[in-house]
Design a protein around this motif. Sequence first.
Motif, PDB file in Angstrom:
ATOM      1  N   UNK A   1       0.825  -1.207   0.000  1.00 25.61           N
ATOM      2  CA  UNK A   1       0.000   0.000   0.000  1.00 25.61           C
ATOM      3  C   UNK A   1       0.857   1.253   0.000  1.00 25.61           C
ATOM      4  N   UNK A   2       1.913   1.252   0.794  1.00 23.93           N
ATOM      5  CA  UNK A   2       2.792   2.421   0.849  1.00 23.93           C
ATOM      6  C   UNK A   2       3.465   2.668  -0.500  1.00 23.93           C
ATOM      7  N   UNK A   3       3.889   1.603  -1.166  1.00 23.12           N
ATOM      8  CA  UNK A   3       4.520   1.747  -2.477  1.00 23.12           C
ATOM      9  C   UNK A   3       3.525   2.329  -3.473  1.00 23.12           C
ATOM     10  N   UNK A   4       2.294   1.812  -3.480  1.00 21.01           N
ATOM     11  CA  UNK A   4       1.268   2.324  -4.392  1.00 21.01           C
ATOM     12  C   UNK A   4       0.956   3.779  -4.093  1.00 21.01           C
ATOM     13  N   UNK A   5       0.890   4.122  -2.809  1.00 23.28           N
ATOM     14  CA  UNK A   5       0.607   5.507  -2.417  1.00 23.28           C
ATOM     15  C   UNK A   5       1.700   6.436  -2.926  1.00 23.28           C
ATOM     16  N   UNK A   6       2.956   6.008  -2.802  1.00 21.25           N
ATOM     17  CA  UNK A   6       4.069   6.824  -3.290  1.00 21.25           C
ATOM     18  C   UNK A   6       4.025   6.979  -4.805  1.00 21.25           C
ATOM     19  N   UNK A   7       3.650   5.904  -5.519  1.00 20.12           N
ATOM     20  CA  UNK A   7       3.534   5.988  -6.984  1.00 20.12           C
ATOM     21  C   UNK A   7       2.439   6.962  -7.387  1.00 20.12           C
ATOM     22  N   UNK A   8       1.288   6.904  -6.697  1.00 23.25           N
ATOM     23  CA  UNK A   8       0.201   7.837  -7.008  1.00 23.25           C
ATOM     24  C   UNK A   8       0.628   9.274  -6.757  1.00 23.25           C
ATOM     25  N   UNK A   9       1.350   9.506  -5.661  1.00 23.30           N
ATOM     26  CA  UNK A   9       1.817  10.845  -5.330  1.00 23.30           C
ATOM     27  C   UNK A   9       2.777  11.352  -6.405  1.00 23.30           C
ATOM     28  N   UNK A  10       3.661  10.492  -6.903  1.00 19.88           N
ATOM     29  CA  UNK A  10       4.602  10.891  -7.952  1.00 19.88           C
ATOM     30  C   UNK A  10       3.857  11.255  -9.227  1.00 19.88           C
ATOM     31  N   UNK A  11       2.812  10.489  -9.572  1.00 19.08           N
ATOM     32  CA  UNK A  11       2.027  10.805 -10.767  1.00 19.08           C
ATOM     33  C   UNK A  11       1.331  12.149 -10.619  1.00 19.08           C
TER      34      UNK A  11
END
Length: 151
Positions: A46-56
């Motif tokens: 979940x943390x990895x996905x959250x970071x990816x969404x934030x980068x996008x």
Amino acid sequence: MASIKKAQMGYRVKGEGRSCGIERQARKDERMYERENRKATRQGEREVKREERQAKREERKIPKQRSGGSTPAWQRKEGKNPSGGLNAKGRASYNRANPGKPGLKAPQPEGGSRKKSFCARMSGMKKKLTSSKTANDPNSRINKSLRKWKC
């Protein structure tokens, strides 16, 4: 016979010592450890996905313009044409802010496929998506753009 079944299920049987209870506790501890492991793995994903969404989201942000304003010209009065639509400065500003898109062009009031498509789309928006006050107001943005395109 009943005591053998109970022992197989992990219950302590009277007179057979503590071995059954110890094995049951060990299985219970193992299951709890596996649950905690799965939970930690899911939280990490979940943390990895959250970071990816934030980068996008950061990539999609519109850059601020250098020419005085905090927003691009196409969103301000100076980028809009008083008779409807965007002026050249507004179109250039929009094209700079959205480099992957095909770019805005000036109105095509003399005819062609772009005019036909635009008029059909905007007339539908005027009917369905505006209030009667906006639809009847000659100075509304939608009516100005329809006039500019000679729809």
